[in-house]
Write a protein that holds these residues in place. Structure first.
Motif, PDB file in Angstrom:
ATOM      1  N   ALA A  56     -38.056  53.541  19.933  1.00 34.08           N
ATOM      2  CA  ALA A  56     -38.565  54.635  20.869  1.00 34.08           C
ATOM      3  C   ALA A  56     -38.137  55.948  19.969  1.00 34.08           C
ATOM      4  CB  ALA A  56     -37.701  54.550  21.989  1.00 34.08           C
ATOM      5  N   SER A  57     -38.947  56.821  20.873  1.00 34.69           N
ATOM      6  CA  SER A  57     -38.624  58.474  20.430  1.00 34.69           C
ATOM      7  C   SER A  57     -37.695  58.961  21.349  1.00 34.69           C
ATOM      8  CB  SER A  57     -39.888  59.373  20.075  1.00 34.69           C
ATOM      9  OG  SER A  57     -40.665  59.318  21.357  1.00 34.69           O
ATOM     10  N   VAL A  58     -36.967  59.704  21.003  1.00 34.63           N
ATOM     11  CA  VAL A  58     -36.097  60.545  21.744  1.00 34.63           C
ATOM     12  C   VAL A  58     -36.437  62.151  21.627  1.00 34.63           C
ATOM     13  CG1 VAL A  58     -33.648  60.793  22.650  1.00 34.63           C
ATOM     14  CG2 VAL A  58     -34.262  58.749  21.566  1.00 34.63           C
ATOM     15  N   SER A  59     -36.175  62.884  23.090  1.00 26.85           N
ATOM     16  CA  SER A  59     -36.545  64.184  22.988  1.00 26.85           C
ATOM     17  C   SER A  59     -35.589  64.575  24.216  1.00 26.85           C
ATOM     18  CB  SER A  59     -37.972  64.472  23.162  1.00 26.85           C
ATOM     19  OG  SER A  59     -38.583  64.106  24.560  1.00 26.85           O
ATOM     20  N   ALA A  60     -35.262  66.027  24.104  1.00 25.98           N
ATOM     21  CA  ALA A  60     -34.484  66.740  24.922  1.00 25.98           C
ATOM     22  C   ALA A  60     -35.280  67.695  25.492  1.00 25.98           C
ATOM     23  CB  ALA A  60     -33.221  67.188  24.315  1.00 25.98           C
ATOM     24  N   PRO A  61     -36.320  67.663  26.575  1.00 22.94           N
ATOM     25  CA  PRO A  61     -37.211  68.770  27.089  1.00 22.94           C
ATOM     26  C   PRO A  61     -36.316  69.759  27.778  1.00 22.94           C
ATOM     27  CG  PRO A  61     -37.348  66.685  28.342  1.00 22.94           C
ATOM     28  CD  PRO A  61     -36.489  66.455  27.111  1.00 22.94           C
ATOM     29  N   GLU A  62     -35.107  69.316  28.432  1.00 18.71           N
ATOM     30  CA  GLU A  62     -34.294  70.231  29.419  1.00 18.71           C
ATOM     31  C   GLU A  62     -32.922  69.890  28.817  1.00 18.71           C
ATOM     32  OE1 GLU A  62     -35.125  69.417  33.814  1.00 18.71           O
ATOM     33  OE2 GLU A  62     -36.830  68.745  32.917  1.00 18.71           O
ATOM     34  N   PRO A  70     -40.374  54.585  24.597  1.00 19.65           N
ATOM     35  CA  PRO A  70     -40.668  53.400  23.794  1.00 19.65           C
ATOM     36  C   PRO A  70     -41.990  53.316  23.158  1.00 19.65           C
ATOM     37  CG  PRO A  70     -40.007  52.775  25.848  1.00 19.65           C
ATOM     38  CD  PRO A  70     -40.392  54.359  25.994  1.00 19.65           C
ATOM     39  N   PHE A  71     -41.885  53.001  21.873  1.00 18.10           N
ATOM     40  CA  PHE A  71     -43.122  52.694  20.943  1.00 18.10           C
ATOM     41  C   PHE A  71     -44.023  51.510  21.536  1.00 18.10           C
ATOM     42  CE2 PHE A  71     -40.299  54.412  17.470  1.00 18.10           C
ATOM     43  CZ  PHE A  71     -40.637  55.731  17.659  1.00 18.10           C
ATOM     44  N   ASP A  72     -43.239  50.600  22.110  1.00 19.53           N
ATOM     45  CA  ASP A  72     -43.756  49.287  22.720  1.00 19.53           C
ATOM     46  C   ASP A  72     -43.467  49.392  24.099  1.00 19.53           C
ATOM     47  OD1 ASP A  72     -44.528  46.941  23.691  1.00 19.53           O
ATOM     48  OD2 ASP A  72     -43.312  45.725  22.391  1.00 19.53           O
ATOM     49  N   LYS A  73     -44.185  49.516  25.170  1.00 22.54           N
ATOM     50  CA  LYS A  73     -43.876  49.572  26.682  1.00 22.54           C
ATOM     51  C   LYS A  73     -43.227  48.430  27.070  1.00 22.54           C
ATOM     52  CE  LYS A  73     -46.228  53.664  27.492  1.00 22.54           C
ATOM     53  NZ  LYS A  73     -45.670  54.694  26.945  1.00 22.54           N
ATOM     54  N   GLY A  74     -43.351  47.446  26.462  1.00 23.80           N
ATOM     55  CA  GLY A  74     -42.629  46.155  26.933  1.00 23.80           C
ATOM     56  C   GLY A  74     -41.279  46.186  26.519  1.00 23.80           C
ATOM     57  N   GLN A  75     -40.840  47.028  25.668  1.00 24.35           N
ATOM     58  CA  GLN A  75     -39.182  47.208  25.300  1.00 24.35           C
ATOM     59  C   GLN A  75     -38.599  48.048  26.373  1.00 24.35           C
ATOM     60  OE1 GLN A  75     -37.597  45.541  23.165  1.00 24.35           O
ATOM     61  NE2 GLN A  75     -39.389  44.203  22.791  1.00 24.35           N
ATOM     62  N   ALA A  76     -39.262  48.724  27.114  1.00 22.54           N
ATOM     63  CA  ALA A  76     -38.494  49.868  28.065  1.00 22.54           C
ATOM     64  C   ALA A  76     -37.455  49.311  28.772  1.00 22.54           C
ATOM     65  CB  ALA A  76     -39.658  50.418  28.977  1.00 22.54           C
ATOM     66  N   LYS A  77     -37.291  47.942  29.380  1.00 27.52           N
ATOM     67  CA  LYS A  77     -36.339  47.382  29.994  1.00 27.52           C
ATOM     68  C   LYS A  77     -35.171  47.132  29.064  1.00 27.52           C
ATOM     69  CE  LYS A  77     -37.878  46.718  34.254  1.00 27.52           C
ATOM     70  NZ  LYS A  77     -37.504  47.686  35.065  1.00 27.52           N
ATOM     71  N   ALA A  78     -35.612  46.526  27.947  1.00 26.27           N
ATOM     72  CA  ALA A  78     -34.367  46.436  26.788  1.00 26.27           C
ATOM     73  C   ALA A  78     -33.607  47.784  26.638  1.00 26.27           C
ATOM     74  CB  ALA A  78     -34.844  45.775  25.665  1.00 26.27           C
ATOM     75  N   ASN A  96     -42.806  54.675  34.636  1.00 24.60           N
ATOM     76  CA  ASN A  96     -44.033  54.879  34.150  1.00 24.60           C
ATOM     77  C   ASN A  96     -43.946  54.857  32.570  1.00 24.60           C
ATOM     78  OD1 ASN A  96     -45.307  55.185  36.541  1.00 24.60           O
ATOM     79  ND2 ASN A  96     -45.227  57.357  36.280  1.00 24.60           N
ATOM     80  N   GLY A  97     -43.183  53.888  32.021  1.00 23.79           N
ATOM     81  CA  GLY A  97     -43.168  53.546  30.380  1.00 23.79           C
ATOM     82  C   GLY A  97     -42.176  54.509  29.821  1.00 23.79           C
ATOM     83  N   ILE A  98     -41.659  55.427  30.657  1.00 22.26           N
ATOM     84  CA  ILE A  98     -40.740  56.544  30.082  1.00 22.26           C
ATOM     85  C   ILE A  98     -39.382  56.476  30.776  1.00 22.26           C
ATOM     86  CG2 ILE A  98     -40.399  59.062  29.686  1.00 22.26           C
ATOM     87  CD1 ILE A  98     -43.404  59.558  29.705  1.00 22.26           C
ATOM     88  N   ILE A  99     -38.579  56.521  30.073  1.00 24.95           N
ATOM     89  CA  ILE A  99     -37.139  56.358  30.515  1.00 24.95           C
ATOM     90  C   ILE A  99     -36.456  57.810  30.521  1.00 24.95           C
ATOM     91  CG2 ILE A  99     -34.777  55.430  30.041  1.00 24.95           C
ATOM     92  CD1 ILE A  99     -36.306  53.244  28.427  1.00 24.95           C
ATOM     93  N   ARG A 100     -36.340  58.374  31.356  1.00 25.48           N
ATOM     94  CA  ARG A 100     -35.283  59.488  31.849  1.00 25.48           C
ATOM     95  C   ARG A 100     -33.933  59.120  31.754  1.00 25.48           C
ATOM     96  NH1 ARG A 100     -38.484  63.828  33.480  1.00 25.48           N
ATOM     97  NH2 ARG A 100     -36.776  64.736  34.828  1.00 25.48           N
ATOM     98  N   VAL A 101     -33.130  60.020  31.071  1.00 22.64           N
ATOM     99  CA  VAL A 101     -31.759  59.939  31.062  1.00 22.64           C
ATOM    100  C   VAL A 101     -31.196  61.368  31.337  1.00 22.64           C
ATOM    101  CG1 VAL A 101     -29.754  59.135  29.601  1.00 22.64           C
ATOM    102  CG2 VAL A 101     -31.931  58.239  29.027  1.00 22.64           C
ATOM    103  N   PRO A 102     -30.929  61.195  32.628  1.00 23.24           N
ATOM    104  CA  PRO A 102     -29.842  62.622  33.012  1.00 23.24           C
ATOM    105  C   PRO A 102     -28.662  62.496  32.645  1.00 23.24           C
ATOM    106  CG  PRO A 102     -30.244  61.033  35.002  1.00 23.24           C
ATOM    107  CD  PRO A 102     -30.907  60.421  33.708  1.00 23.24           C
ATOM    108  N   LEU A 103     -28.087  63.823  32.189  1.00 17.11           N
ATOM    109  CA  LEU A 103     -26.706  63.930  31.446  1.00 17.11           C
ATOM    110  C   LEU A 103     -26.053  64.215  32.737  1.00 17.11           C
ATOM    111  CD1 LEU A 103     -27.131  65.304  28.236  1.00 17.11           C
ATOM    112  CD2 LEU A 103     -26.931  62.905  28.749  1.00 17.11           C
TER     113      LEU A 103
END
Length: 183
Positions: A56-62, A70-78, A96-103
């Motif tokens: 997956a690619s990780v970014s910090a927009p905020e 995830p590069f493969d949407k099927g891996q989102a749960k893992a 929607n295939g994107i994982i948001r990680v609030p700190l």
């Protein structure tokens, strides 16, 4: 092998230890979001454990949110499970295939725990630097055809390199500690 080659190899080993400590420090959470925070997480994908940045690619927009795509949407749960089960204390949300990680905001107690972890990582780095010095010192002592004065001179130079690398590590530690403790 000459004393200059031994010193060069020792310096390279010490710099490698310093770089490793830098990477480990980057994984420790400070006040703001950094994509490097998730570098240590391994995800179970395709029958083996892979580093998160390979699935997956990780970014910090905020400043307080990380986005994991995830590069493969099927891996989102893992991926979500791996982040949740890591020792970082994060609670990811899949949408929607994107994982948001609030700190979450860090408490004083958590900051102090992180500083203790930083000190342990720094000590591991110092040990690696000392090992490089010890190995080089042993090689210098075993050299044949080299005068005692040259050996002593090489050992002094080795100690100077060692002290410089330890000082750099201490400076890194102080900077990261201040960053973690900043509210």
């Amino acid at each position: 092998m000459s004393t200059s080659q031994i010193l060069k190899d020792a310096k390279a080993g010490m710099e490698k230890a310093l770089e490793n400590s830098k990477k480990e420090f980057a994984g420790i959470r400070s006040g703001k979001a950094s994509p490097n925070m998730l570098d240590t997480i391994k995800v179970e994908a395709y029958g083996s454990f892979l580093p998160l940045n390979q699935v997956a690619s990780v970014s910090a927009p905020e400043p307080r949110i990380l986005l994991v795509t995830p590069f493969d949407k099927g891996q989102a749960k893992a991926i979500e499970k791996a982040i949740r089960e890591s020792d970082l204390g994060l609670d990811p949300a899949h949408q929607n295939g994107i994982i948001r990680v609030p700190l979450p905001s860090m408490t004083e107690q958590r900051r102090k725990e992180l500083v203790k972890i930083l000190h342990k990582l720094a000590e591991d780095g110092k040990i690696a630097i000392r090992h490089a010095r010890t190995d080089a010192r042993d090689k210098i002592k075993k050299l044949d055809g080299v005068s005692e004065d040259e050996k002593k001179s090489a050992e002094k130079e080795l100690q100077k390199v060692h002290d410089d690398e330890i000082a750099k590590l201490e400076a890194l530690l102080k900077t990261k500690e201040a960053e973690v403790m900043a509210v």
